[in-house]
Write a protein that holds these residues in place. Structure first.
Motif, short mmCIF file in Angstrom:
data_model
loop_
_atom_site.label_atom_id
_atom_site.label_comp_id
_atom_site.label_asym_id
_atom_site.label_seq_id
_atom_site.Cartn_x
_atom_site.Cartn_y
_atom_site.Cartn_z
N ASN A 237 0.80 -1.22 0.00
CA ASN A 237 0.00 0.00 0.00
C ASN A 237 0.84 1.27 0.00
O ASN A 237 0.29 2.38 -0.02
CB ASN A 237 -0.93 0.02 1.22
N GLY A 238 2.16 1.12 0.07
CA GLY A 238 3.02 2.29 0.09
C GLY A 238 3.14 2.96 1.44
O GLY A 238 3.69 4.05 1.55
N ASP A 239 2.61 2.30 2.49
CA ASP A 239 2.69 2.88 3.83
C ASP A 239 4.05 2.64 4.48
O ASP A 239 4.45 3.35 5.40
CB ASP A 239 1.59 2.29 4.73
N LYS A 240 4.74 1.60 4.00
CA LYS A 240 6.13 1.34 4.41
C LYS A 240 6.93 1.08 3.14
O LYS A 240 6.39 0.69 2.11
CB LYS A 240 6.21 0.14 5.35
N TYR A 241 8.23 1.32 3.23
CA TYR A 241 9.07 1.05 2.08
C TYR A 241 10.24 0.16 2.49
O TYR A 241 10.66 0.15 3.65
CB TYR A 241 9.58 2.35 1.44
N MET A 242 10.71 -0.61 1.51
CA MET A 242 11.81 -1.53 1.76
C MET A 242 13.13 -0.83 1.51
O MET A 242 13.30 -0.09 0.55
CB MET A 242 11.72 -2.74 0.83
N LYS A 243 14.06 -1.09 2.39
CA LYS A 243 15.44 -0.66 2.21
C LYS A 243 16.30 -1.80 2.70
O LYS A 243 16.27 -2.14 3.88
CB LYS A 243 15.72 0.62 2.99
N VAL A 244 17.04 -2.41 1.79
CA VAL A 244 17.78 -3.62 2.11
C VAL A 244 19.26 -3.29 2.23
O VAL A 244 19.84 -2.66 1.36
CB VAL A 244 17.55 -4.70 1.03
N TYR A 245 19.84 -3.72 3.32
CA TYR A 245 21.27 -3.54 3.55
C TYR A 245 21.95 -4.89 3.38
O TYR A 245 21.56 -5.87 4.00
CB TYR A 245 21.54 -3.04 4.97
N LYS A 246 22.97 -4.93 2.55
CA LYS A 246 23.77 -6.15 2.47
C LYS A 246 24.44 -6.35 3.83
O LYS A 246 24.85 -5.40 4.49
CB LYS A 246 24.84 -6.02 1.38
N GLN A 247 24.55 -7.60 4.24
CA GLN A 247 25.05 -7.87 5.59
C GLN A 247 26.53 -7.57 5.76
O GLN A 247 26.98 -7.26 6.84
CB GLN A 247 24.76 -9.33 5.96
N MET A 248 27.29 -7.65 4.67
CA MET A 248 28.70 -7.29 4.72
C MET A 248 29.43 -7.99 5.86
O MET A 248 30.11 -7.37 6.68
CB MET A 248 28.86 -5.76 4.83
N LYS A 249 29.23 -9.30 5.95
CA LYS A 249 29.93 -10.08 6.98
C LYS A 249 31.44 -9.96 6.77
O LYS A 249 31.93 -10.01 5.65
CB LYS A 249 29.49 -11.54 6.94
N MET A 250 32.16 -9.82 7.85
CA MET A 250 33.59 -9.54 7.77
C MET A 250 34.47 -10.75 8.05
O MET A 250 35.59 -10.84 7.56
CB MET A 250 33.95 -8.40 8.73
N TYR A 251 33.98 -11.69 8.86
CA TYR A 251 34.89 -12.73 9.33
C TYR A 251 35.31 -13.73 8.27
O TYR A 251 36.33 -14.40 8.42
CB TYR A 251 34.33 -13.46 10.56
#
Length: 201
Positions: free
Chosen positions: A173-187
Motif C-alpha cells: 500500500n506504500g505505507d512502508k518502504y523496503m530498504k535492504v542492507y547487504k550484511q557485509m559479513k567480515m569474518y
C-alpha cells in the motif's frame, strides 16, 4: 498471505530432512528451480542442516579436529543463509518495485525476508519441541514442560503470520518502504578479517 504460503514449505523441508536425519545427505528440492518455492525450501534446508550442526558441535566428547571442521561448516552455512535471505528480499523488491510510496511512508527495522528467516527457524523449533513433548522415553514432567513451550511457539507462529502479513500489506500500500542492507559479513572476508589478511603478508 506470504507467511501462510511459506510455512508449509518449511515444514516439508524439515520432514523430508528427517527421513534420513543426516547432515551430509543431498538435498532433493521438489520445487521448480528459479521459483520462490524452490528458494524457500532451499533456505529452510540450510537452516535445518545448521540446526543439527549446532547439536553435534555441543557434544562434549567431540574430537577437536572434527569440531574445528564443523565450526567452519557452520560459518559457511551462515554465509549461505544470509545470501538466501538477500535473494528472498530481491523477490520482494522486484514484486513491489512499482508501488507508489507515500510521502509519509515509514521504514521497518526488519525486511520481509529477515522476518521469513525467523519464521523458518520457528518452524524448526516447533518441530523439535513437538518431538520432545511427545517423546515416550522422557518423563511426564519433561513432556509437560515441553508442551507448555510448544504452546508458546504455536502462539508465536500465529503472531508472526499476522505481523508478516501486516508488513507486506503496508509495503503493497506504500505505507512502508523496503530498504535492504547487504550484511557485509567480515569474518569470512580475507580483506576484512585481520587474522586472514595478516596471513597474506
Amino acid at each position: 498471505m506470504f507467511a501462510e504460503f511459506a510455512f508449509p514449505i518449511f515444514e516439508k523441508s524439515i520432514q523430508e530432512y528427517h527421513i534420513k536425519d543426516d547432515v551430509y545427505q543431498d538435498v532433493v528440492n521438489p520445487f521448480e528451480k528459479g521459483s520462490i518455492e524452490h528458494l524457500l525450501y532451499a533456505k529452510n534446508w540450510v537452516d535445518t542442516v545448521q540446526w543439527h550442526y549446532e547439536d553435534i558441535i555441543r557434544d562434549p566428547q567431540i574430537d577437536p579436529i572434527a569440531a574445528l571442521d564443523l565450526k567452519r561448516k557452520i560459518d559457511a552455512s551462515n554465509q549461505v543463509r544470509t545470501d538466501m535471505v538477500e535473494y528472498i528480499d530481491s523477490y520482494f523488491l522486484q514484486k513491489y518495485a512499482n508501488v507508489q510510496v507515500k510521502a509519509d511512508a515509514r521504514i521497518n527495522t526488519e525486511s520481509p525476508a529477515w522476518a521469513i528467516d525467523r519464521l523458518s527457524i520457528l518452524a524448526l523449533k516447533i518441530y523439535h519441541m513437538n518431538e520432545e513433548a511427545t517423546r515416550e522415553t522422557a518423563s511426564d514432567e519433561h513432556r509437560t514442560k515441553c508442551q507448555e513451550k510448544l504452546n508458546v511457539l504455536l502462539e508465536q507462529k500465529s503472531d508472526m503470520f499476522i505481523s508478516i502479513s501486516q508488513l507486506i500489506e503496508d509495503i503493497e500500500n506504500g505505507d512502508k518502504y523496503m530498504k535492504v542492507y547487504k550484511q557485509m559479513k567480515m569474518y569470512n572476508d580475507e580483506e576484512l578479517n585481520p587474522v586472514l589478511y595478516q596471513l597474506k603478508k
